[in-house]
Design a protein around this motif. Structure first.
Motif, PDB file in Angstrom:
ATOM      1  N   THR A 291       0.758  -1.246  -0.014  1.00 50.75           N
ATOM      2  CA  THR A 291       0.033   0.010   0.061  1.00 50.75           C
ATOM      3  C   THR A 291       0.957   1.163   0.111  1.00 50.75           C
ATOM      4  N   THR A 292       2.136   1.171   0.412  1.00 46.89           N
ATOM      5  CA  THR A 292       2.945   2.258   0.336  1.00 46.89           C
ATOM      6  C   THR A 292       3.727   2.574  -0.746  1.00 46.89           C
ATOM      7  N   GLY A 293       3.526   1.518  -1.800  1.00 47.44           N
ATOM      8  CA  GLY A 293       4.319   1.638  -3.069  1.00 47.44           C
ATOM      9  C   GLY A 293       5.767   0.883  -3.229  1.00 47.44           C
ATOM     10  N   ALA A 294       5.917   0.234  -1.952  1.00 48.59           N
ATOM     11  CA  ALA A 294       7.261  -0.477  -1.599  1.00 48.59           C
ATOM     12  C   ALA A 294       7.166  -1.756  -2.524  1.00 48.59           C
ATOM     13  N   VAL A 295       8.260  -2.049  -3.100  1.00 50.52           N
ATOM     14  CA  VAL A 295       8.371  -3.426  -3.997  1.00 50.52           C
ATOM     15  C   VAL A 295       8.450  -4.429  -2.666  1.00 50.52           C
ATOM     16  N   VAL A 296       7.533  -5.467  -2.937  1.00 49.61           N
ATOM     17  CA  VAL A 296       7.418  -6.780  -1.987  1.00 49.61           C
ATOM     18  C   VAL A 296       7.193  -8.020  -2.609  1.00 49.61           C
ATOM     19  N   ASN A 297       7.611  -8.964  -2.144  1.00 53.31           N
ATOM     20  CA  ASN A 297       7.385 -10.508  -2.500  1.00 53.31           C
ATOM     21  C   ASN A 297       6.111 -10.873  -2.459  1.00 53.31           C
ATOM     22  N   LYS A 298       5.519 -11.426  -3.224  1.00 60.45           N
ATOM     23  CA  LYS A 298       3.995 -12.175  -3.016  1.00 60.45           C
ATOM     24  C   LYS A 298       4.151 -13.383  -3.454  1.00 60.45           C
ATOM     25  N   LEU A 299       2.981 -14.228  -2.773  1.00 64.67           N
ATOM     26  CA  LEU A 299       2.779 -15.509  -3.093  1.00 64.67           C
ATOM     27  C   LEU A 299       1.367 -15.967  -2.853  1.00 64.67           C
ATOM     28  N   LEU A 300       0.708 -16.285  -3.873  1.00 67.84           N
ATOM     29  CA  LEU A 300      -0.754 -16.347  -4.054  1.00 67.84           C
ATOM     30  C   LEU A 300      -1.504 -15.240  -3.405  1.00 67.84           C
ATOM     31  N   GLY A 301      -0.878 -14.090  -3.994  1.00 71.34           N
ATOM     32  CA  GLY A 301      -1.578 -12.692  -3.549  1.00 71.34           C
ATOM     33  C   GLY A 301      -1.285 -12.130  -2.322  1.00 71.34           C
ATOM     34  N   ALA A 302      -0.489 -12.838  -1.345  1.00 70.33           N
ATOM     35  CA  ALA A 302      -0.225 -12.532  -0.058  1.00 70.33           C
ATOM     36  C   ALA A 302       1.348 -12.117   0.085  1.00 70.33           C
ATOM     37  N   LYS A 303       1.706 -11.022   0.625  1.00 70.22           N
ATOM     38  CA  LYS A 303       2.929 -10.580   1.094  1.00 70.22           C
ATOM     39  C   LYS A 303       3.558 -11.676   1.810  1.00 70.22           C
ATOM     40  N   VAL A 304       5.063 -11.909   1.423  1.00 70.12           N
ATOM     41  CA  VAL A 304       5.886 -12.721   1.924  1.00 70.12           C
ATOM     42  C   VAL A 304       6.956 -12.105   2.762  1.00 70.12           C
ATOM     43  N   GLU A 305       7.132 -12.353   4.025  1.00 77.99           N
ATOM     44  CA  GLU A 305       8.129 -11.876   4.873  1.00 77.99           C
ATOM     45  C   GLU A 305       9.111 -12.759   5.402  1.00 77.99           C
ATOM     46  N   VAL A 306      10.186 -12.540   5.694  1.00 79.70           N
ATOM     47  CA  VAL A 306      11.358 -13.252   6.424  1.00 79.70           C
ATOM     48  C   VAL A 306      11.348 -12.971   7.842  1.00 79.70           C
ATOM     49  N   SER A 307      11.342 -13.783   8.631  1.00 78.63           N
ATOM     50  CA  SER A 307      11.739 -13.428  10.036  1.00 78.63           C
ATOM     51  C   SER A 307      12.806 -14.359  10.675  1.00 78.63           C
ATOM     52  N   ASP A 308      13.925 -13.955  11.261  1.00 78.74           N
ATOM     53  CA  ASP A 308      14.981 -14.443  11.772  1.00 78.74           C
ATOM     54  C   ASP A 308      14.512 -15.137  13.095  1.00 78.74           C
ATOM     55  N   ALA A 309      13.107 -14.909  13.517  1.00 75.24           N
ATOM     56  CA  ALA A 309      12.631 -15.440  14.741  1.00 75.24           C
ATOM     57  C   ALA A 309      12.598 -16.922  14.469  1.00 75.24           C
ATOM     58  N   LEU A 310      12.556 -17.369  13.263  1.00 75.76           N
ATOM     59  CA  LEU A 310      11.828 -18.583  13.070  1.00 75.76           C
ATOM     60  C   LEU A 310      13.135 -19.482  12.201  1.00 75.76           C
ATOM     61  N   GLU A 311      13.154 -20.752  12.651  1.00 76.03           N
ATOM     62  CA  GLU A 311      14.155 -21.536  12.228  1.00 76.03           C
ATOM     63  C   GLU A 311      13.829 -22.679  11.436  1.00 76.03           C
ATOM     64  N   GLY A 312      14.687 -23.339  10.550  1.00 81.39           N
ATOM     65  CA  GLY A 312      14.155 -24.410   9.906  1.00 81.39           C
ATOM     66  C   GLY A 312      13.215 -24.461   8.935  1.00 81.39           C
ATOM     67  N   LYS A 313      12.183 -25.312   9.026  1.00 79.71           N
ATOM     68  CA  LYS A 313      11.126 -25.094   7.999  1.00 79.71           C
ATOM     69  C   LYS A 313       9.736 -24.541   8.657  1.00 79.71           C
ATOM     70  N   ALA A 314      10.050 -23.434   9.210  1.00 81.61           N
ATOM     71  CA  ALA A 314       8.840 -22.877  10.041  1.00 81.61           C
ATOM     72  C   ALA A 314       8.240 -22.101   8.992  1.00 81.61           C
TER      73      ALA A 314
END
Length: 375
Positions: A291-314
């Motif tokens: 919504t801010t115009g920033a470029v993001v990765n999307k998968l099946l219409g939803a934004k994809v984010e990486v979190s370093d709080a998650l490990e392995g196959k989370a």
């Protein structure tokens, strides 16, 4: 105004009566009738002028009220900005000179004003989409809220009550778990004239706190914050992450829209998803805009984010407004002047009271990954 309208209607009724009588009798108007019609026309025009004056007067009053309200709101904003600037300047003075008279003191040091603490919370939300999308409750003590937000509507027959849902109504309790972060700032850095020291310190504290808080929101800690870890809405998929599996995950996020949801993945899962293509070579993930115009990765219409709080196959998917997060209204921040004096530095400690539980299991899906599919 009502009396003027009634008077105008009376004049118009009399005019219609005079004209109708002459027409019914098949004659022209008499001199007396013509004179009366002129009087009635003049009176009607006078009433119209009076009505217009009343309307203009009322409009003027409304404008004045609006202008007065806008002026009050503007003055309030200016006052808040002035207080904020004063408190920010006082904090900067403490950092640069070590003089704490401008701030409230405690046994451990100077307590930073609320505006500075609020700045830290605001920066935390800007750095974490999960925290920003979560439903925030600003409370100090224990908070009990009803779990589940999905209630149903139905037809209601006359003289009958709405029937209660068969779905059990349960509650979740949000407590207060304190999370702290220490930032040590060198005096040489503080004294740099071209550095906004308040922005730098609040950003460092926000970074430290948000990393820990985001981990708690996703993974949680036994006997402390649950976060999303105890959601009952889970989906087991294969390690290959096929499109069919991912669509099934989306389908388990009931009552949500893809544009309101995000995928939260570990780096390992993100890299795997980034390499996937469908049967005709199209990548699973595509670049789009938020919504801010920033470029993001999307998968099946939803934004994809990486979190370093998650490990392995989370991997998580959903609308994180279904996560209830309680943040203490009085985030406390302290300046430690003496403890780091021998290192020519100041310590700044930030404390924040947090708890988080899933309020709507339907909205958030925890993905578990099974072993590789046998070929």
């Amino acid at each position: 105004m009502k009396k003027l309208v009634e008077l105008r209607n009376d004049y118009l009724t009399e005019i219609e009566t005079i004209l109708a009588t002459a027409e019914q009798e098949g004659r022209v108007l008499t001199e007396e009738e013509i004179a009366r019609l002129k009087e009635l026309k003049a009176e009607t025009e006078k009433v119209d002028a009076d009505m217009k004056a009343v309307e203009e007067a009322r409009a003027l009053t409304i404008v004045e009220e609006k202008e007065e309200k806008l002026e009050e709101e503007s003055e309030k904003r200016d006052m808040n900005m002035e207080i904020r600037e004063q408190e920010m300047n006082a904090f900067a003075e403490v950092l640069r000179t070590g003089e704490m008279r401008a701030l409230t003191t405690s046994a451990n040091g100077a307590v930073i004003p609320t505006t500075v603490a609020d700045e830290i919370v605001m920066k935390m939300r800007a750095k974490s989409s999960i925290l920003d999308k979560a439903t925030i409750y600003n409370e100090i003590g224990q908070l009990k809220i009803v779990k589940g937000e999905e209630f149903v509507a139905d037809y209601v027959d006359e003289n009958t009550d709405l029937s209660e849902t068969d779905k059990p109504i349960t509650a979740i309790v949000l407590d207060n778990f304190t999370i702290g972060a220490l930032v040590v700032v060198s005096k040489s850095l503080i004294n740099m004239t071209n550095l906004d020291i308040v922005d730098y310190v609040t950003s460092q504290i926000a970074n430290a706190l948000v990393n820990k808080v985001e981990k708690e929101l996703l993974v949680g800690t036994p006997s402390k914050i649950d976060g999303c870890s105890k959601t009952t809405n889970t989906a087991n998929i294969q390690e290959e992450f096929t499109l069919a599996d991912l669509i099934k995950v989306q389908a388990k996020a009931i009552g949500t829209r893809a544009e309101d949801c995000i995928w939260v993945a570990s780096r390992e899962v993100f890299e795997s998803l980034a390499s996937k293509v469908d049967a005709i070579g199209r990548p699973y993930m595509v670049q789009g805009f938020d919504t801010t115009g920033a470029v993001v990765n999307k998968l099946l219409g939803a934004k994809v984010e990486v979190s370093d709080a998650l490990e392995g196959k989370a991997l998580y998917y959903g609308d994180f407004s279904g996560l209830a997060v309680k943040i203490s209204q009085k985030a406390e921040v302290q300046v430690l002047k003496e403890k780091f004096a021998t290192k020519n530095a100041l310590g700044v400690v930030g404390f924040i009271g947090v708890d988080a539980k899933v309020q709507s299991d339907e909205k958030i899906v925890k993905v578990t990954v099974a072993g590789a599919r046998k070929r």
